[in-house]
Design a protein around this motif. Structure first.
Motif, PDB file in Angstrom:
ATOM      1  N   ASP A 194      -8.902   4.340   0.132  1.00 48.01           N
ATOM      2  CA  ASP A 194      -9.015   3.205  -0.792  1.00 48.01           C
ATOM      3  C   ASP A 194      -7.994   2.102  -0.539  1.00 48.01           C
ATOM      4  OD1 ASP A 194     -11.161   4.359  -2.075  1.00 48.01           O
ATOM      5  OD2 ASP A 194      -9.944   5.363  -3.585  1.00 48.01           O
ATOM      6  N   ASN A 195      -7.105   2.299   0.448  1.00 47.97           N
ATOM      7  CA  ASN A 195      -6.080   1.298   0.742  1.00 47.97           C
ATOM      8  C   ASN A 195      -6.096   0.995   2.244  1.00 47.97           C
ATOM      9  OD1 ASN A 195      -4.186   0.938  -1.833  1.00 47.97           O
ATOM     10  ND2 ASN A 195      -4.809   3.079  -1.725  1.00 47.97           N
ATOM     11  N   PRO A 196      -6.394  -0.222   2.630  1.00 48.76           N
ATOM     12  CA  PRO A 196      -6.527  -0.552   4.062  1.00 48.76           C
ATOM     13  C   PRO A 196      -5.321  -0.150   4.904  1.00 48.76           C
ATOM     14  CG  PRO A 196      -7.295  -2.372   2.713  1.00 48.76           C
ATOM     15  CD  PRO A 196      -6.681  -1.380   1.766  1.00 48.76           C
ATOM     16  N   GLY A 197      -4.112  -0.397   4.399  1.00 48.98           N
ATOM     17  CA  GLY A 197      -2.922  -0.087   5.174  1.00 48.98           C
ATOM     18  C   GLY A 197      -2.676   1.394   5.364  1.00 48.98           C
ATOM     19  N   LEU A 198      -3.352   2.213   4.568  1.00 51.12           N
ATOM     20  CA  LEU A 198      -3.186   3.663   4.660  1.00 51.12           C
ATOM     21  C   LEU A 198      -4.342   4.337   5.388  1.00 51.12           C
ATOM     22  CD1 LEU A 198      -1.982   4.430   0.993  1.00 51.12           C
ATOM     23  CD2 LEU A 198      -0.573   3.933   3.002  1.00 51.12           C
ATOM     24  N   LEU A 199      -5.383   3.570   5.698  1.00 51.15           N
ATOM     25  CA  LEU A 199      -6.586   4.146   6.311  1.00 51.15           C
ATOM     26  C   LEU A 199      -6.297   5.023   7.533  1.00 51.15           C
ATOM     27  CD1 LEU A 199      -9.526   1.569   6.349  1.00 51.15           C
ATOM     28  CD2 LEU A 199      -9.611   3.967   5.646  1.00 51.15           C
ATOM     29  N   PRO A 200      -5.444   4.592   8.460  1.00 51.43           N
ATOM     30  CA  PRO A 200      -5.197   5.432   9.645  1.00 51.43           C
ATOM     31  C   PRO A 200      -4.600   6.789   9.314  1.00 51.43           C
ATOM     32  CG  PRO A 200      -4.523   3.178  10.075  1.00 51.43           C
ATOM     33  CD  PRO A 200      -4.810   3.267   8.602  1.00 51.43           C
ATOM     34  N   LEU A 201      -3.865   6.891   8.206  1.00 53.95           N
ATOM     35  CA  LEU A 201      -3.269   8.174   7.819  1.00 53.95           C
ATOM     36  C   LEU A 201      -4.325   9.160   7.338  1.00 53.95           C
ATOM     37  CD1 LEU A 201      -0.082   6.986   5.853  1.00 53.95           C
ATOM     38  CD2 LEU A 201      -0.296   7.535   8.281  1.00 53.95           C
ATOM     39  N   ALA A 202      -5.461   8.639   6.894  1.00 58.29           N
ATOM     40  CA  ALA A 202      -6.514   9.502   6.361  1.00 58.29           C
ATOM     41  C   ALA A 202      -7.004  10.508   7.387  1.00 58.29           C
ATOM     42  CB  ALA A 202      -7.683   8.654   5.853  1.00 58.29           C
ATOM     43  N   VAL A 203      -6.965  10.145   8.665  1.00 62.13           N
ATOM     44  CA  VAL A 203      -7.495  11.043   9.701  1.00 62.13           C
ATOM     45  C   VAL A 203      -6.665  12.317   9.827  1.00 62.13           C
ATOM     46  CG1 VAL A 203      -8.512   9.135  10.990  1.00 62.13           C
ATOM     47  CG2 VAL A 203      -6.214   9.936  11.581  1.00 62.13           C
ATOM     48  N   LEU A 204      -5.442  12.315   9.267  1.00 58.44           N
ATOM     49  CA  LEU A 204      -4.568  13.486   9.326  1.00 58.44           C
ATOM     50  C   LEU A 204      -4.493  14.217   7.991  1.00 58.44           C
ATOM     51  CD1 LEU A 204      -1.607  11.893  11.344  1.00 58.44           C
ATOM     52  CD2 LEU A 204      -3.560  13.184  12.227  1.00 58.44           C
ATOM     53  N   ALA A 205      -5.245  13.760   7.002  1.00 59.67           N
ATOM     54  CA  ALA A 205      -5.185  14.340   5.656  1.00 59.67           C
ATOM     55  C   ALA A 205      -6.022  15.626   5.562  1.00 59.67           C
ATOM     56  CB  ALA A 205      -5.668  13.320   4.633  1.00 59.67           C
ATOM     57  N   ARG A 206      -5.944  16.255   4.401  1.00 61.15           N
ATOM     58  CA  ARG A 206      -6.642  17.525   4.168  1.00 61.15           C
ATOM     59  C   ARG A 206      -8.155  17.319   4.220  1.00 61.15           C
ATOM     60  NH1 ARG A 206      -5.181  18.223  -0.790  1.00 61.15           N
ATOM     61  NH2 ARG A 206      -7.164  17.791  -1.802  1.00 61.15           N
ATOM     62  N   THR A 242      -5.449   3.756  13.794  1.00 61.61           N
ATOM     63  CA  THR A 242      -6.322   4.896  13.527  1.00 61.61           C
ATOM     64  C   THR A 242      -6.567   5.687  14.805  1.00 61.61           C
ATOM     65  OG1 THR A 242      -7.431   3.738  11.712  1.00 61.61           O
ATOM     66  CG2 THR A 242      -8.576   5.625  12.670  1.00 61.61           C
ATOM     67  N   GLY A 243      -6.875   4.975  15.881  1.00 63.80           N
ATOM     68  CA  GLY A 243      -7.122   5.652  17.146  1.00 63.80           C
ATOM     69  C   GLY A 243      -5.903   6.386  17.664  1.00 63.80           C
ATOM     70  N   ASP A 300       0.837  -1.205   0.000  1.00 59.86           N
ATOM     71  CA  ASP A 300       0.000   0.000   0.000  1.00 59.86           C
ATOM     72  C   ASP A 300       0.872   1.256   0.000  1.00 59.86           C
ATOM     73  OD1 ASP A 300      -2.214  -1.588   0.031  1.00 59.86           O
ATOM     74  OD2 ASP A 300      -2.746  -1.233   2.119  1.00 59.86           O
ATOM     75  N   PHE A 301       1.956   1.240   0.774  1.00 59.12           N
ATOM     76  CA  PHE A 301       2.842   2.394   0.825  1.00 59.12           C
ATOM     77  C   PHE A 301       3.620   2.548  -0.479  1.00 59.12           C
ATOM     78  CE2 PHE A 301       1.791   2.217   5.220  1.00 59.12           C
ATOM     79  CZ  PHE A 301       2.022   3.494   5.726  1.00 59.12           C
ATOM     80  N   THR A 302       4.024   1.444  -1.069  1.00 60.47           N
ATOM     81  CA  THR A 302       4.732   1.499  -2.340  1.00 60.47           C
ATOM     82  C   THR A 302       3.832   2.041  -3.440  1.00 60.47           C
ATOM     83  OG1 THR A 302       6.110  -0.387  -1.687  1.00 60.47           O
ATOM     84  CG2 THR A 302       5.997   0.134  -4.031  1.00 60.47           C
ATOM     85  N   ASP A 336      -4.655  14.631  -0.261  1.00 60.36           N
ATOM     86  CA  ASP A 336      -6.033  14.233  -0.530  1.00 60.36           C
ATOM     87  C   ASP A 336      -6.290  12.904   0.182  1.00 60.36           C
ATOM     88  OD1 ASP A 336      -8.435  13.311  -1.574  1.00 60.36           O
ATOM     89  OD2 ASP A 336      -8.017  14.038  -3.599  1.00 60.36           O
ATOM     90  N   PRO A 337      -7.314  12.817   1.009  1.00 60.55           N
ATOM     91  CA  PRO A 337      -7.557  11.575   1.764  1.00 60.55           C
ATOM     92  C   PRO A 337      -8.039  10.410   0.907  1.00 60.55           C
ATOM     93  CG  PRO A 337      -9.356  13.127   2.112  1.00 60.55           C
ATOM     94  CD  PRO A 337      -8.298  13.875   1.336  1.00 60.55           C
ATOM     95  N   ALA A 338      -8.413  10.656  -0.348  1.00 59.12           N
ATOM     96  CA  ALA A 338      -9.023   9.614  -1.173  1.00 59.12           C
ATOM     97  C   ALA A 338      -8.153   8.367  -1.289  1.00 59.12           C
ATOM     98  CB  ALA A 338      -9.333  10.165  -2.562  1.00 59.12           C
ATOM     99  N   ILE A 339      -6.855   8.542  -1.566  1.00 61.16           N
ATOM    100  CA  ILE A 339      -5.989   7.372  -1.745  1.00 61.16           C
ATOM    101  C   ILE A 339      -5.855   6.586  -0.452  1.00 61.16           C
ATOM    102  CG2 ILE A 339      -3.848   8.636  -1.232  1.00 61.16           C
ATOM    103  CD1 ILE A 339      -2.492   6.814  -3.317  1.00 61.16           C
ATOM    104  N   PHE A 340      -5.902   7.274   0.688  1.00 62.60           N
ATOM    105  CA  PHE A 340      -5.810   6.582   1.971  1.00 62.60           C
ATOM    106  C   PHE A 340      -7.068   5.766   2.236  1.00 62.60           C
ATOM    107  CE2 PHE A 340      -3.398  10.667   2.918  1.00 62.60           C
ATOM    108  CZ  PHE A 340      -2.168  10.114   2.568  1.00 62.60           C
TER     109      PHE A 340
END
Length: 285
Positions: free
Chosen positions: A134-146, A177-178, A17-19, A128-132
């Motif tokens: 859409d990828n389970p391993g990136l989901l927790p990063l979405a909470v800090l996105a724009r 995520t928490g 997911d990060f790659t 942009d939180p969209a890519i986070f």
């Protein structure tokens, strides 16, 4: 520390997911490398090294722009060590988690009289939180996105976490995520949106929680030592320069005990306040 460990867990558990996010490629063979390097061994809980077929992906997660040595020099140092050990190109990303205007988060190279080294910088609050999402391993990063509506974004992430069918994976992602949400939201809000039972049952959550307790006990023992160090350094600087402005005093107060000890030695060579500012990485107007 817990924020860094959560990101490290995600990068090493979900390297594809990060790659995909950072390099825009689908990598099928990714190996997580140990974070110790042979030459003058260094170890950092905020660092992950992923070995792809043709390169090393170096990820560094930061909540604070301040570092000793400074982040640009550290990126150069890591790059040289990795190339020496693995004989591959190194792709580097410093990922800043918490919004700040510090010039370091806008710096993408180390430069001195003879050397220039470039690396990539990601400021999560601009992403942009969209890519986070859409990828389970990136989901927790979405909470800090724009986002113009951060709470709504947190709710979206919680909904996506609830849909994850693999129980172990769900628990790990929920826990991360928490933890990361704590950089942006109050604890009561996080608990009201995220399922606390899932987080509590996560192995990674328990590991980080236990580490936090240990650190808390250690911090309690060291707090008195830190206050003494700050007082000593402030007295020495005031004696040398008459007066230190409040912004510099606040910066000194934010240093770790190890950094204060370093400053206690270095200040003997300071001839003017500008030397202190340079050591602290304090931006001049």
């Amino acid at each position: 520390m817990s924020y860094d460990n959560a990101c490290k867990y995600l990068a090493e558990r979900f390297p594809a997911d990060f790659t995909r996010w950072l390099l825009g490629i689908e990598a099928t063979r990714i190996r997580v490398l140990k974070t110790e390097l042979d030459v003058e061994p260094i170890r950092a809980d905020s660092v992950s090294f992923l070995r792809l077929a043709d390169r090393i992906l170096h990820l560094e997660f930061e909540t604070d722009a301040y570092s000793k040595p400074p982040i640009p020099f550290r990126m150069l140092d890591y790059s040289v060590r990795l190339k020496r050990k693995y004989r591959r190109d190194v792709e580097q990303f410093t990922i800043f988690l918490q919004e700040t205007s510090n010039e370091i988060v806008f710096t993408t190279e180390y430069q001195d009289r003879t050397t220039t080294h470039r690396y990539n910088v990601i400021r999560l609050w601009e992403q942009d939180p969209a890519i986070f999402l859409d990828n389970p391993g990136l989901l927790p990063l979405a909470v800090l996105a724009r986002s113009d509506f951060p709470e709504t974004l947190l709710e979206q992430v919680a909904e996506r976490v609830d849909r994850i069918e693999d129980t172990e994976q769900q628990r790990g992602i929920a826990a991360c995520t928490g933890i990361l949400a704590g950089l942006r939201f109050e604890k009561d809000l996080i608990r009201s949106i995220l399922r606390a039972d899932i987080m509590r049952n996560s192995v990674i959550y328990q590991e980080i929680l236990q580490e936090g307790r240990q650190e808390g006990r250690q911090e309690g023992r060291q707090e008195g030592k830190k206050e003494e160090a700050i007082l000593f350094i402030t007295r020495q600087l005031t004696r040398r320069f008459d007066e230190i402005d409040s912004a510099l005093q606040e910066r000194i107060g934010s240093l770790s005990i190890e950094q204060l000890e370093d400053l206690g030695v270095e200040l003997l060579d300071f001839s003017e306040v500008a030397d202190l500012e340079a050591w602290l990485g304090y931006p001049r107007s």
